[in-house]
Design an enzyme around this catalytic site. Structure first.
Site, PDB file in Angstrom:
ATOM      1  CB  SER A  29      59.060  44.316  67.833  1.00  0.00           C
ATOM      2  OG  SER A  29      58.152  44.164  66.799  1.00  0.00           O
ATOM      3  CG  HIS A  60      53.569  42.991  68.352  1.00  0.00           C
ATOM      4  ND1 HIS A  60      53.314  44.339  68.375  1.00  0.00           N
ATOM      5  CD2 HIS A  60      54.724  42.838  67.691  1.00  0.00           C
ATOM      6  CE1 HIS A  60      54.282  44.969  67.750  1.00  0.00           C
ATOM      7  NE2 HIS A  60      55.149  44.081  67.310  1.00  0.00           N
ATOM      8  CG  HIS A  82      52.658  46.118  62.472  1.00  0.00           C
ATOM      9  ND1 HIS A  82      52.367  45.098  63.356  1.00  0.00           N
ATOM     10  CD2 HIS A  82      53.686  46.806  63.020  1.00  0.00           C
ATOM     11  CE1 HIS A  82      53.193  45.177  64.390  1.00  0.00           C
ATOM     12  NE2 HIS A  82      53.994  46.196  64.214  1.00  0.00           N
ATOM     13  CE1 TYR A  84      53.687  42.804  59.947  1.00  0.00           C
ATOM     14  CE2 TYR A  84      54.713  44.969  59.993  1.00  0.00           C
ATOM     15  CZ  TYR A  84      54.426  43.770  60.604  1.00  0.00           C
ATOM     16  OH  TYR A  84      54.894  43.516  61.872  1.00  0.00           O
ATOM     17  CD  GLU A  85      49.676  42.537  62.282  1.00  0.00           C
ATOM     18  OE1 GLU A  85      49.087  41.649  62.899  1.00  0.00           O
ATOM     19  OE2 GLU A  85      50.044  43.610  62.804  1.00  0.00           O
ATOM     20  CB  ALA A 112      61.912  47.149  67.082  1.00  0.00           C
ATOM     21  CG  MET A 210      58.427  47.378  59.002  1.00  0.00           C
ATOM     22  SD  MET A 210      58.361  45.597  58.738  1.00  0.00           S
ATOM     23  CE  MET A 210      60.077  45.223  58.371  1.00  0.00           C
ATOM     24  CB  SER A 211      54.918  50.222  63.844  1.00  0.00           C
ATOM     25  OG  SER A 211      55.993  50.665  64.665  1.00  0.00           O
ATOM     26  CG  ASN A 234      68.196  46.509  62.428  1.00  0.00           C
ATOM     27  OD1 ASN A 234      67.131  46.457  63.083  1.00  0.00           O
ATOM     28  ND2 ASN A 234      68.252  47.011  61.217  1.00  0.00           N
ATOM     29  CG  HIS A 246      59.985  39.181  64.097  1.00  0.00           C
ATOM     30  ND1 HIS A 246      59.824  40.534  64.328  1.00  0.00           N
ATOM     31  CD2 HIS A 246      59.133  38.560  64.959  1.00  0.00           C
ATOM     32  CE1 HIS A 246      58.912  40.721  65.284  1.00  0.00           C
ATOM     33  NE2 HIS A 246      58.488  39.534  65.673  1.00  0.00           N
TER      34      HIS A 246
HETATM   35  N1  HPA Z   1      63.699  48.056  59.055  1.00  0.00           N
HETATM   36  C1  HPA Z   1      62.369  48.036  59.281  1.00  0.00           C
HETATM   37  N2  HPA Z   1      61.839  47.702  60.441  1.00  0.00           N
HETATM   38  C2  HPA Z   1      62.674  47.380  61.432  1.00  0.00           C
HETATM   39  C3  HPA Z   1      64.067  47.378  61.273  1.00  0.00           C
HETATM   40  C4  HPA Z   1      64.611  47.729  60.005  1.00  0.00           C
HETATM   41  O1  HPA Z   1      65.827  47.750  59.783  1.00  0.00           O
HETATM   42  N3  HPA Z   1      64.599  46.989  62.453  1.00  0.00           N
HETATM   43  C5  HPA Z   1      63.569  46.785  63.305  1.00  0.00           C
HETATM   44  N4  HPA Z   1      62.393  47.013  62.695  1.00  0.00           N
END
Ligand code: HPA
Length: 288
Positions: A29, A60, A82, A84-85, A112, A210-211, A234, A246
């Protein structure tokens, strides 16, 4: 119907005849800009590759780029799919297996991620040393494809210790702080609840995203060497006042994107020198 990586690889070989990438790069991402630095040989939209899963996530691009980066022949996946898609988790084996069929034996993954460490702030980079697959999913579930690897295989040292050492050395040389830690894969698509983050902390991860784990599983099954870097966008849910979204991920992915690009390019330049040295040593010893 399951997708066939052989079909995808044959199509790519026909599109770029004679080009054999050695290193595969997956851009997560907000990290797609590294692709602009590639000396492009061919660029193919995922939607034009037969039997290839398509990414539906904003940020993406969904493009395979073949070319040279840091002097190395590479194949870059600009964007990924991913769990989740939706769709079949097995489909997530296709991009990495296609790279393997094209000749890739070193895979560099980026993503990310949220940080569990207050001092590893947004804008930090973390070299992944190991992972916790908390999704309960795995692209390798089902009949084993023996042409790629064995039914059972070890995940010790899945994140190649030598490649990690190289990355750490390159980062030091460049004056870039490179943290190291464990990545926890959360299924998504929602960000975690603060209670989940507090619970996960007991498992000892350093970052959450998530990947990445599907690609690592498929690559290790096929005997590829793997290195992965998280771009910390973050602090994990409940650890700061920032509202997670996102858009926030994409915005904060920019903070360390340039450092990550430099790190990867210089890593590839170093890798090229090392491979050349090893080749010269082997020819001096009469190995070929
Ligand atoms: N959690 C899950 N996926 C993420 C996060 C998060 O805090 N930040 C960026 N992708």
């Amino acid at each position: 119907m399951t997708l066939d990586p052989n079909v995808a690889a044959e199509f790519v070989k026909e599109t770029a005849p004679g080009f054999s990438p050695r290193v595969g790069i997956v851009l997560g991402s907000g990290l797609g800009a590294l692709a602009d630095k590639i000396e492009v040989v061919a660029s193919i939209e995922y939607e034009n590759i037969p039997d290839f899963p398509k990414s539906t996530v904003e940020g993406h691009e969904g493009r395979l780029i073949l070319g040279r980066l840091g002097g190395m022949p590479i194949a870059c996946l600009q964007g990924r799919v991913h769990y989740y898609e939706g769709g079949n988790p097995k489909d997530l084996a296709v991009p990495v297996r296609m790279l393997k069929l094209l000749g890739v034996d070193i895979l560099l993954l980026t993503n990310a991620a949220g940080s569990f460490r207050k001092k590893m702030k947004p804008g930090s980079l973390m070299l992944i040393s190991d992972h916790i697959n908390f999704t309960g999913l795995n692209p390798l579930v089902g009949e084993n494809d023996d042409t790629f690897g064995p039914r059972f295989f070890s995940m010790e040292n899945a994140y190649d210790p030598t490649l990690r050492k190289h990355f750490a050395a390159v980062a030091k040389e460049l004056g870039i702080t490179l943290h190291e830690g464990v990545y926890l894969h959360y299924l998504g698509p929602n960000f975690e609840t603060p209670a989940e983050i507090r619970a996960f902390k007991m498992l000892g991860p350093d970052a959450v995203g998530m990947s990445t784990t599907p690609e690592v599983l498929v690559a290790r099954h096929a005997g590829m060497r793997v290195a992965a870097i998280s771009n910390i966008t973050n602090l994990a849910a409940g650890m700061s006042k920032t509202e997670l979204s996102h858009e926030q991920t994409l915005e904060c992915a920019k903070l360390a994107a340039e450092d990550l690009e430099t790190l990867i390019i210089v890593f590839l330049e170093t890798l090229k020198r090392e491979l050349l040295k090893a080749h010269l040593r082997s020819t001096e010893n009469g190995d070929d």
